[in-house]
Design an enzyme around this catalytic site. Structure first.
Site, PDB file in Angstrom:
ATOM      1  N   LYS A  50       1.700 -12.999  59.918  1.00 30.81           N
ATOM      2  CA  LYS A  50       0.436 -13.209  59.213  1.00 30.81           C
ATOM      3  C   LYS A  50       0.575 -12.763  57.759  1.00 30.81           C
ATOM      4  CE  LYS A  50      -3.333 -10.725  58.710  1.00 30.81           C
ATOM      5  NZ  LYS A  50      -3.775 -11.172  57.379  1.00 30.81           N
ATOM      6  N   GLY A  85       1.500  -2.813  53.480  1.00 33.47           N
ATOM      7  CA  GLY A  85       0.108  -2.868  53.036  1.00 33.47           C
ATOM      8  C   GLY A  85      -0.391  -1.483  52.701  1.00 33.47           C
ATOM      9  N   THR A 132      -2.100   2.306  52.938  1.00 38.85           N
ATOM     10  CA  THR A 132      -1.812   3.455  53.804  1.00 38.85           C
ATOM     11  C   THR A 132      -2.851   3.588  54.923  1.00 38.85           C
ATOM     12  OG1 THR A 132      -0.547   4.601  52.130  1.00 38.85           O
ATOM     13  CG2 THR A 132      -1.613   5.997  53.771  1.00 38.85           C
ATOM     14  N   ALA A 133      -4.124   3.347  54.614  1.00 39.01           N
ATOM     15  CA  ALA A 133      -5.161   3.480  55.645  1.00 39.01           C
ATOM     16  C   ALA A 133      -4.930   2.438  56.745  1.00 39.01           C
ATOM     17  CB  ALA A 133      -6.540   3.305  55.023  1.00 39.01           C
ATOM     18  N   THR A 134      -4.576   1.225  56.359  1.00 43.47           N
ATOM     19  CA  THR A 134      -4.309   0.178  57.359  1.00 43.47           C
ATOM     20  C   THR A 134      -3.076   0.545  58.179  1.00 43.47           C
ATOM     21  OG1 THR A 134      -5.153  -1.391  55.735  1.00 43.47           O
ATOM     22  CG2 THR A 134      -4.103  -2.322  57.673  1.00 43.47           C
ATOM     23  N   GLU A 181       5.580   0.026  55.561  1.00 42.36           N
ATOM     24  CA  GLU A 181       5.864   0.224  54.131  1.00 42.36           C
ATOM     25  C   GLU A 181       4.506   0.248  53.439  1.00 42.36           C
ATOM     26  OE1 GLU A 181       6.237   0.315  50.635  1.00 42.36           O
ATOM     27  OE2 GLU A 181       6.633  -1.841  50.643  1.00 42.36           O
ATOM     28  N   CYS A 228       3.856  -1.748  44.774  1.00 45.59           N
ATOM     29  CA  CYS A 228       3.862  -0.388  45.337  1.00 45.59           C
ATOM     30  C   CYS A 228       4.874   0.499  44.601  1.00 45.59           C
ATOM     31  CB  CYS A 228       4.147  -0.425  46.827  1.00 45.59           C
ATOM     32  SG  CYS A 228       5.632  -1.337  47.241  1.00 45.59           S
ATOM     33  N   GLU A 277      -3.890   5.996  44.930  1.00 43.72           N
ATOM     34  CA  GLU A 277      -3.249   4.750  44.494  1.00 43.72           C
ATOM     35  C   GLU A 277      -4.294   3.812  43.894  1.00 43.72           C
ATOM     36  OE1 GLU A 277      -1.657   1.957  47.451  1.00 43.72           O
ATOM     37  OE2 GLU A 277       0.153   1.807  46.239  1.00 43.72           O
TER      38      GLU A 277
HETATM   39  O1  TXE Z   1      -4.472  -4.001  52.079  1.00 50.30           O
HETATM   40  P1  TXE Z   1      -4.360  -4.119  53.631  1.00 50.30           P
HETATM   41  P2  TXE Z   1      -5.703  -4.285  51.127  1.00 50.30           P
HETATM   42  C1  TXE Z   1      -2.705  -0.781  48.826  1.00 50.30           C
HETATM   43  C2  TXE Z   1      -3.415  -0.846  47.493  1.00 50.30           C
HETATM   44  C3  TXE Z   1      -4.638  -1.607  47.816  1.00 50.30           C
HETATM   45  C4  TXE Z   1      -4.959  -1.067  49.180  1.00 50.30           C
HETATM   46  C5  TXE Z   1      -5.824  -1.941  50.022  1.00 50.30           C
HETATM   47  O2  TXE Z   1      -3.768   0.441  47.071  1.00 50.30           O
HETATM   48  O3  TXE Z   1      -5.683  -1.360  46.914  1.00 50.30           O
HETATM   49  O4  TXE Z   1      -3.705  -0.923  49.805  1.00 50.30           O
HETATM   50  O5  TXE Z   1      -5.377  -3.272  49.962  1.00 50.30           O
HETATM   51  C6  TXE Z   1      -3.577  -6.857  57.089  1.00 50.30           C
HETATM   52  N1  TXE Z   1      -4.526  -4.926  61.760  1.00 50.30           N
HETATM   53  N2  TXE Z   1      -1.711  -1.820  48.996  1.00 50.30           N
HETATM   54  O6  TXE Z   1      -6.992  -3.894  51.762  1.00 50.30           O
HETATM   55  O7  TXE Z   1      -5.714  -4.231  54.253  1.00 50.30           O
HETATM   56  C7  TXE Z   1      -4.200  -7.680  55.984  1.00 50.30           C
HETATM   57  O8  TXE Z   1      -4.848  -8.812  56.502  1.00 50.30           O
HETATM   58  C8  TXE Z   1      -3.494  -5.670  61.328  1.00 50.30           C
HETATM   59  C9  TXE Z   1      -0.339  -1.404  48.865  1.00 50.30           C
HETATM   60  O9  TXE Z   1      -5.595  -5.663  50.654  1.00 50.30           O
HETATM   61  O10 TXE Z   1      -3.478  -3.039  54.071  1.00 50.30           O
HETATM   62  C10 TXE Z   1      -2.982  -7.991  55.138  1.00 50.30           C
HETATM   63  O11 TXE Z   1      -2.250  -9.055  55.723  1.00 50.30           O
HETATM   64  N3  TXE Z   1      -3.385  -6.102  60.063  1.00 50.30           N
HETATM   65  C11 TXE Z   1       0.600  -2.415  49.332  1.00 50.30           C
HETATM   66  C12 TXE Z   1      -2.175  -6.689  55.242  1.00 50.30           C
HETATM   67  O12 TXE Z   1      -2.674  -6.023  56.399  1.00 50.30           O
HETATM   68  C13 TXE Z   1      -4.328  -5.752  59.179  1.00 50.30           C
HETATM   69  C14 TXE Z   1       0.270  -3.831  49.181  1.00 50.30           C
HETATM   70  C15 TXE Z   1      -2.322  -5.763  54.052  1.00 50.30           C
HETATM   71  O13 TXE Z   1      -3.680  -5.543  53.792  1.00 50.30           O
HETATM   72  C16 TXE Z   1      -5.424  -4.962  59.577  1.00 50.30           C
HETATM   73  C17 TXE Z   1      -1.135  -4.104  49.342  1.00 50.30           C
HETATM   74  C18 TXE Z   1      -5.516  -4.555  60.935  1.00 50.30           C
HETATM   75  N4  TXE Z   1      -6.531  -3.825  61.401  1.00 50.30           N
HETATM   76  C19 TXE Z   1      -2.056  -3.106  49.215  1.00 50.30           C
HETATM   77  N5  TXE Z   1      -6.214  -4.779  58.489  1.00 50.30           N
HETATM   78  C20 TXE Z   1       2.055  -2.141  49.223  1.00 50.30           C
HETATM   79  N6  TXE Z   1       2.560  -1.210  50.019  1.00 50.30           N
HETATM   80  O14 TXE Z   1       2.774  -2.784  48.476  1.00 50.30           O
HETATM   81  C21 TXE Z   1      -5.636  -5.416  57.453  1.00 50.30           C
HETATM   82  N7  TXE Z   1      -4.498  -6.032  57.870  1.00 50.30           N
END
Ligand code: TXE
Length: 479
Positions: free
Chosen positions: A173, A226, A228-230, A248, A282, A383
């Site tokens: 995805k 993605g 950190t909280a996710t 990561e 990141c 971040e």
């Molecule tokens: O990321 P999410 P978001 C950081 C950055 C950003 C913050 C939030 O600070 O502001 O994270 O970004 C999928 N089960 N990074 O909200 O939600 C989602 O659909 C399974 C750092 O956009 O983490 C997407 O495909 N999957 C980072 C992916 O997770 C889930 C890059 C990332 O989205 C899910 C991006 C769930 N419950 C943001 N919820 C880096 N490390 O480079 C969401 N997703």
């Protein structure tokens, strides 16, 4: 433009027929629809992957390698089309997508197509016991890959390529915010002769589609990049099923600049490490610490260079900084600028939205430099993930190291110094997964990639990725 799921080698509508709007960040307009796939779509993708697995896991590594390299060649042949699509979806300059994102996606397939031919397992003779042990490296089965919006195809393929090279089948995805190039990848895979079902791409929200992948009891490993909280949420959902996890996550990376560095190279690279991809990487160096003796000079030179960066429409060749990925992300980044002001941060340049003529509803922000009063303030600890960096001085190496490590994240750090002993000591003591010395984001795909602390667990890259996507089985033969 209607984006569809790619399941069993075919483009398909989502079963429940629920769609999400897809925005173009450069003008704020809706230009497409993507599926919000349900559990049933994920189940279909899983079934396709499962039925492809028996044959794919038995396909010779030469053949897997040939197909991966063919995908790489086709991506290169379609560079312009993919770069334009990536830019339209994400807001990044087309020039950046053309120079970095799409070539890197092609490299991911080429690299792992080659790496699998060199991936050897170990054997150990148990001397004196008349036994030999060897290790089988077996594909896991069906694995899940979930990627973010900042480097859409680059990070999507960074997971998929090693997964399929190692003989797994994938349910993947991409981010719901940037689904376009993942959608186009399906065509390329068919053209390259990837057997149907080896790669299945489902689109949708993290909370529906992503969650369904992570919850699926038969998807045995999850590779996620993605927030950190996710990542923490995914770890909680996956733990009771004992899934293999590679996470990561975010970063708040320190740049330590010493007076003995090669100043011009440092200055040029620090502008890039701060604002490349609108600061949405990141690995961006978002906290800049400068030795006191050159602090005032650096401050003046850096701010002058940052002011010269051109914010503009992503398709214009002179644009350095395109649009941020979404309206909500722009709002989040702007809130941090307000937080900085409330915490006595001094905005040295930037801080405001930019109205680009002809694209007035796009999500543009000036590159922003904030002088912070201390390392504890929120803009130095959280971040921001946008074109915003902080700067502050340090007196001693010890103080610089303490501030660099005093943060919950631990992804990367950049050191600017020509002092060998200092380089060695700091590289050992920095609590991060990657240290760059006198450079930034120089990537060799053979090296381990990932972070410590809240920046995640596991390593991607090279054989680390192939190890993640395989199970080691020891066989002991007594002779
Ligand atoms: O990321 P999410 P978001 C950081 C950055 C950003 C913050 C939030 O600070 O502001 O994270 O970004 C999928 N089960 N990074 O909200 O939600 C989602 O659909 C399974 C750092 O956009 O983490 C997407 O495909 N999957 C980072 C992916 O997770 C889930 C890059 C990332 O989205 C899910 C991006 C769930 N419950 C943001 N919820 C880096 N490390 O480079 C969401 N997703």
């Amino acid at each position: 433009m209607t984006i569809k799921n790619y399941i069993n080698g075919k483009y398909q509508n989502p079963i429940e027929n629920i769609w999400l709007d897809n925005y173009n960040p450069s003008n704020g307009e809706i230009y497409g629809q993507i599926p919000n796939s349900s559990k049933a779509d994920v189940e279909n993708a899983y079934k396709a992957a499962k039925s492809a697995f028996t044959q794919w896991s038995q396909t010779t590594f030469e053949e897997r390698s040939r197909i991966l390299i063919k995908i790489s060649e086709l991506l290169e042949a379609n560079l312009q089309r993919f770069a334009e699509a990536e830019s339209k979806d994400n807001g990044k300059p087309v020039s950046l997508a053309k120079a970095v994102d799409i070539p890197r996606a092609a490299s991911n397939f080429r690299f792992f197509g080659n790496a699998i031919t060199q991936f050897a397992s170990e054997s150990h003779e148990s001397v004196g016991q008349q036994a030999i042990n060897y290790t089988l490296r077996q594909p896991i089965g069906v694995v899940g890959c979930i990627s973010p919006w900042n480097l859409p195809l680059y990070l999507f393929t960074w997971k998929i390529a090693p997964a399929i090279a190692a003989g797994n089948c994938v349910v993947a995805k991409p981010s719901e915010v940037t689904a376009m190039t993942a959608y186009l990848l399906g065509e390329i895979c068919n053209e390259a002769g990837l057997p149907k079902g080896v790669l299945n791409i489902v689109h949708g929200l993290g909370t529906t589609t992503g969650q369904a992948i992570v919850e699926h009891p038969e998807i045995k490993a999850i590779s996620f990049t993605g927030g950190t909280a996710t990542g923490a949420h995914i770890a909680r959902v996956a733990a009771p099923m004992f899934k293999k996890l590679s996470l990561e996550l975010g970063g708040k990376n320190p740049n330590l600049i010493f007076a003995d560095c090669d100043y011009d190279n440092m200055l040029e690279t620090t502008v890039r490490s701060s604002f490349a991809n609108q600061g949405q990487i990141c690995l961006c160096g978002s906290r800049i610490f400068v030795e006191t003796s050159i602090y005032e000079k650096f401050k003046t030179d850096f701010v002058n260079k940052v002011k010269a960066l051109k914010v503009g429409h992503p398709s214009e060749t002179e644009t350095n900084i395109g649009a941020l990925v979404s309206k909500s992300h722009l709002e989040k980044v702007k809130q941090y600028i307000d937080i900085a002001k409330a915490e006595n941060g001094k905005i040295l340049c930037g801080g405001n939205s930019v109205v680009v003529k002809g694209y007035e509803n796009g999500y543009y922000l000036e590159p922003t430099v904030i002088e912070v009063p201390n390392n504890e303030c929120r803009v130095n600890q959280e971040e921001i993930f946008g074109p915003v960096v902080t700067i502050m001085p340090f007196k001693t190496e010890k103080e610089a190291l303490e501030m660099a490590n005093k943060v919950k994240y631990g992804l990367s750090a950049t050191l600017w110094t020509n002092h060998l002993k200092r380089t060695m000591q700091l590289s050992n003591q920095l609590q991060v997964g990657i240290v760059w010395v006198n450079t930034w984001m120089m990537r060799d795909l053979r090296t381990p990639f990932g972070g410590v602390k809240a920046s995640g667990v596991g390593r991607e890259g090279g054989f680390e990725a192939l190890r993640f996507f395989t199970e080691a089985k020891n066989v002991c033969i007594k002779y």
